[in-house]
Design an enzyme around this catalytic site. Structure first.
Site, PDB file in Angstrom:
ATOM      1  N   ALA A  66       0.942  -0.889  -0.337  1.00 49.55           N
ATOM      2  CA  ALA A  66       0.457  -0.076  -0.436  1.00 49.55           C
ATOM      3  C   ALA A  66       0.747   0.826   0.440  1.00 49.55           C
ATOM      4  O   ALA A  66       2.044   1.253   0.525  1.00 49.55           O
ATOM      5  CB  ALA A  66      -0.966  -0.097   1.357  1.00 49.55           C
ATOM      6  N   GLY A 109       1.023  -5.025   0.814  1.00 47.06           N
ATOM      7  CA  GLY A 109      -0.383  -5.462   0.072  1.00 47.06           C
ATOM      8  C   GLY A 109       0.224  -5.900  -1.690  1.00 47.06           C
ATOM      9  O   GLY A 109      -0.661  -6.160  -2.095  1.00 47.06           O
ATOM     10  N   GLU A 112      -0.316 -10.174  -0.789  1.00 41.79           N
ATOM     11  CA  GLU A 112      -1.434  -9.873  -0.751  1.00 41.79           C
ATOM     12  C   GLU A 112      -2.020  -9.688  -2.197  1.00 41.79           C
ATOM     13  O   GLU A 112      -3.481 -11.006  -1.916  1.00 41.79           O
ATOM     14  CB  GLU A 112      -2.041  -8.615   0.463  1.00 41.79           C
ATOM     15  CG  GLU A 112      -1.430  -8.574   1.600  1.00 41.79           C
ATOM     16  CD  GLU A 112      -1.954  -7.934   2.688  1.00 41.79           C
ATOM     17  OE1 GLU A 112      -1.934  -6.722   2.495  1.00 41.79           O
ATOM     18  OE2 GLU A 112      -2.380  -8.526   4.302  1.00 41.79           O
ATOM     19  N   GLU A 132       4.930  -5.130   7.400  1.00 40.69           N
ATOM     20  CA  GLU A 132       4.064  -3.504   7.861  1.00 40.69           C
ATOM     21  C   GLU A 132       4.319  -3.990   8.952  1.00 40.69           C
ATOM     22  O   GLU A 132       3.873  -2.883   9.568  1.00 40.69           O
ATOM     23  CB  GLU A 132       2.339  -3.836   8.248  1.00 40.69           C
ATOM     24  CG  GLU A 132       1.408  -4.585   7.005  1.00 40.69           C
ATOM     25  CD  GLU A 132       1.406  -5.189   5.789  1.00 40.69           C
ATOM     26  OE1 GLU A 132       3.427  -6.211   6.072  1.00 40.69           O
ATOM     27  OE2 GLU A 132       1.677  -5.639   4.480  1.00 40.69           O
TER      28      GLU A 132
HETATM   29  N1  CO8 Z   1       4.515   3.304  -0.033  1.00 38.59           N
HETATM   30  C1  CO8 Z   1       4.926   4.345  -0.846  1.00 38.59           C
HETATM   31  N2  CO8 Z   1       6.034   4.643  -1.381  1.00 38.59           N
HETATM   32  C2  CO8 Z   1       6.775   3.624  -0.930  1.00 38.59           C
HETATM   33  C3  CO8 Z   1       6.727   2.544  -1.042  1.00 38.59           C
HETATM   34  C4  CO8 Z   1       5.625   1.834  -0.305  1.00 38.59           C
HETATM   35  N3  CO8 Z   1       5.274   1.122   0.343  1.00 38.59           N
HETATM   36  N4  CO8 Z   1       7.654   1.761  -1.451  1.00 38.59           N
HETATM   37  C5  CO8 Z   1       8.845   2.483  -1.527  1.00 38.59           C
HETATM   38  N5  CO8 Z   1       8.085   3.628  -2.117  1.00 38.59           N
HETATM   39  C6  CO8 Z   1       9.093   4.630  -2.693  1.00 38.59           C
HETATM   40  C7  CO8 Z   1      10.017   5.085  -1.263  1.00 38.59           C
HETATM   41  O1  CO8 Z   1       9.563   5.573  -0.452  1.00 38.59           O
HETATM   42  C8  CO8 Z   1      11.236   5.549  -2.379  1.00 38.59           C
HETATM   43  O2  CO8 Z   1      10.667   6.573  -2.539  1.00 38.59           O
HETATM   44  P1  CO8 Z   1      12.094   7.954  -2.955  1.00 38.59           P
HETATM   45  O3  CO8 Z   1      12.493   7.578  -4.627  1.00 38.59           O
HETATM   46  O4  CO8 Z   1      11.206   9.546  -2.819  1.00 38.59           O
HETATM   47  O5  CO8 Z   1      12.728   8.024  -1.415  1.00 38.59           O
HETATM   48  C9  CO8 Z   1      10.865   4.182  -4.276  1.00 38.59           C
HETATM   49  O6  CO8 Z   1       9.967   4.178  -3.423  1.00 38.59           O
HETATM   50  C10 CO8 Z   1      11.664   3.536  -3.933  1.00 38.59           C
HETATM   51  O7  CO8 Z   1      12.352   2.832  -2.548  1.00 38.59           O
HETATM   52  P2  CO8 Z   1      13.520   2.574  -2.045  1.00 38.59           P
HETATM   53  O8  CO8 Z   1      14.616   3.292  -1.768  1.00 38.59           O
HETATM   54  O9  CO8 Z   1      13.135   2.075  -0.718  1.00 38.59           O
HETATM   55  O10 CO8 Z   1      13.746   1.193  -2.595  1.00 38.59           O
HETATM   56  P3  CO8 Z   1      14.580  -0.274  -2.104  1.00 38.59           P
HETATM   57  O11 CO8 Z   1      15.187  -0.620  -3.095  1.00 38.59           O
HETATM   58  O12 CO8 Z   1      16.074   1.096  -1.768  1.00 38.59           O
HETATM   59  O13 CO8 Z   1      13.823  -0.285  -1.156  1.00 38.59           O
HETATM   60  C11 CO8 Z   1      12.131  -1.657   0.206  1.00 38.59           C
HETATM   61  C12 CO8 Z   1      13.214  -1.257  -1.378  1.00 38.59           C
HETATM   62  C13 CO8 Z   1      12.559  -2.377   1.165  1.00 38.59           C
HETATM   63  C14 CO8 Z   1      11.634  -2.218  -0.725  1.00 38.59           C
HETATM   64  C15 CO8 Z   1      11.945  -0.276   0.922  1.00 38.59           C
HETATM   65  O14 CO8 Z   1      10.575   0.171  -0.082  1.00 38.59           O
HETATM   66  C16 CO8 Z   1      11.031  -0.717   1.793  1.00 38.59           C
HETATM   67  O15 CO8 Z   1      10.412  -1.223   2.587  1.00 38.59           O
HETATM   68  N6  CO8 Z   1       9.540  -0.308   1.417  1.00 38.59           N
HETATM   69  C17 CO8 Z   1       7.913   0.280   2.197  1.00 38.59           C
HETATM   70  C18 CO8 Z   1       7.467  -1.670   2.297  1.00 38.59           C
HETATM   71  C19 CO8 Z   1       6.971  -1.751   3.280  1.00 38.59           C
HETATM   72  O16 CO8 Z   1       6.646  -1.611   4.376  1.00 38.59           O
HETATM   73  N7  CO8 Z   1       4.955  -1.966   2.588  1.00 38.59           N
HETATM   74  C20 CO8 Z   1       3.995  -2.356   3.171  1.00 38.59           C
HETATM   75  C21 CO8 Z   1       2.878  -1.328   2.928  1.00 38.59           C
HETATM   76  S1  CO8 Z   1       1.562  -1.152   3.949  1.00 38.59           S
HETATM   77  C22 CO8 Z   1       0.923  -2.587   3.288  1.00 38.59           C
HETATM   78  O17 CO8 Z   1       1.005  -3.314   2.331  1.00 38.59           O
HETATM   79  C23 CO8 Z   1      -0.404  -2.646   3.796  1.00 38.59           C
HETATM   80  C24 CO8 Z   1      -1.823  -3.333   3.474  1.00 38.59           C
HETATM   81  C25 CO8 Z   1      -3.026  -3.237   3.330  1.00 38.59           C
HETATM   82  C26 CO8 Z   1      -3.859  -3.709   2.436  1.00 38.59           C
HETATM   83  C27 CO8 Z   1      -4.207  -3.193   0.972  1.00 38.59           C
HETATM   84  C28 CO8 Z   1      -3.439  -3.926   0.276  1.00 38.59           C
HETATM   85  C29 CO8 Z   1      -3.514  -2.772  -1.352  1.00 38.59           C
END
Ligand code: CO8
Length: 257
Positions: A66, A109, A112, A132
């Site tokens: 998400a 997500g 999921e 998460e």
């Molecule tokens: N949301 C928003 N922006 C994101 C997300 C995200 N989930 N993931 C990555 N981005 C953005 C980063 O902020 C970054 O932006 P910027 O260039 O402006 O700094 C850009 O994408 C590239 O990401 P990274 O530089 O972090 O890339 P890396 O290769 O270094 O890292 C990771 C990859 C490890 C995946 C890292 O991006 C990360 O930890 N992301 C978050 C992952 C996460 O926590 N996901 C869970 C989110 S909560 C959720 O999914 C609840 C689901 C509820 C059900 C609904 C589903 C539809």
């Protein structure tokens, strides 16, 4: 298909390919993408020739989950009212097989979404998990339920409690993906699988998909009842009769439905 901003939908013969298209956000799923995916599945469900759908991501991720930036600002009332439910309902009511082709990070997500598909295939650089917990929240669309039913309680518990991302091969060993292929072969392999399904009776494929999915949603007895009902339907259907006759007459079947 009408104009979609966050999703690209294209047709390769009988197989539709739906690509999540926010690569600079690692295909994080925002509300716009939810509605674009709903629109894509609704449109594809009306296209009779489409026999299966491949879902994959543009760029280096399938989806990082998400959109946290959007989610952090959403009041509880909006989450409850708008939420992601329309997406899961559109996928659940889609009768033909949906193949998830994981081309990189598949988290939260994103995993999921993959688990809401019918078959998961991964490129070897894919990394999967439910991170998460690192945000102080928990999975909300199958990450504690579908994952547990697929890999078992103890593996699911470790993934959900630590937020660790696992490799494609580790996911394969857990039974979370059915096959791992070289990254460059991923889309071709997913489309090949879609085409193979396209060569079967669409009617039988729909009955088979429904029956297998019921194994995760019902008790054993309810699942067996649904399977038996669908089996009776299949052997009485025109395609069922045609398939059995073709076998006996040593010729190729000519599917109608
Ligand atoms: N949301 C928003 N922006 C994101 C997300 C995200 N989930 N993931 C990555 N981005 C953005 C980063 O902020 C970054 O932006 P910027 O260039 O402006 O700094 C850009 O994408 C590239 O990401 P990274 O530089 O972090 O890339 P890396 O290769 O270094 O890292 C990771 C990859 C490890 C995946 C890292 O991006 C990360 O930890 N992301 C978050 C992952 C996460 O926590 N996901 C869970 C989110 S909560 C959720 O999914 C609840 C689901 C509820 C059900 C609904 C589903 C539809």
């Amino acid at each position: 298909m009408s104009e979609l901003n966050t999703v690209i939908a294209e047709r390769i013969g009988n197989v539709a390919v739906v690509k999540l298209n926010r690569p600079d956000r690692l295909n994080a799923i925002n509300m716009a993408m939810v509605y674009d995916l709903v629109e894509a599945f609704r449109t594809l469900s009306r296209e009779r020739e489409v026999s299966s759908v491949v879902v994959t991501g543009v760029g280096k991720a399938f989806s990082a989950g998400a959109d946290v930036k959007e989610m952090v600002e959403m009041p509880l009332e909006s989450v409850v009212r708008e939420g992601h439910m329309p997406l899961w309902e559109a996928m659940r009511s889609f009768k033909r097989p949906i193949i998830a082709a994981l081309n990189g990070v598949t988290a939260g997500g994103g995993l999921e979404l993959a688990m809401a598909c019918d078959i998961i295939i991964a490129g070897e650089s894919a990394r999967l998990g439910q991170p998460e917990i690192n945000l102080g929240i928990i999975p909300g669309a199958g990450g504690t339920q579908r994952l547990t039913r697929t890999v078992g309680k103890y593996r699911a518990m470790e993934l959900v409690l630590t937020g660790r991302l696992i490799s494609a091969w580790e996911a394969y060993r857990m039974g979370l993906v059915y096959k791992v292929v070289p990254d460059e072969a991923l889309l071709d392999e997913a489309i090949r699988l879609g085409r193979e399904v396209a060569s079967k009776s669409k009617f039988a494929v729909e009955l088979a998909k429904e029956s297998v999915n019921k194994a995760l949603e019902t008790t054993l007895q309810q699942g067996l009842d649904i399977e038996r009902r669908n089996f009776y339907v299949s052997i009485s259907s025109e395609d069922g009769k045609e398939g059995m006759r073709a076998f006996l007459e040593k010729r190729k079947p000519n599917w109608k439905f």
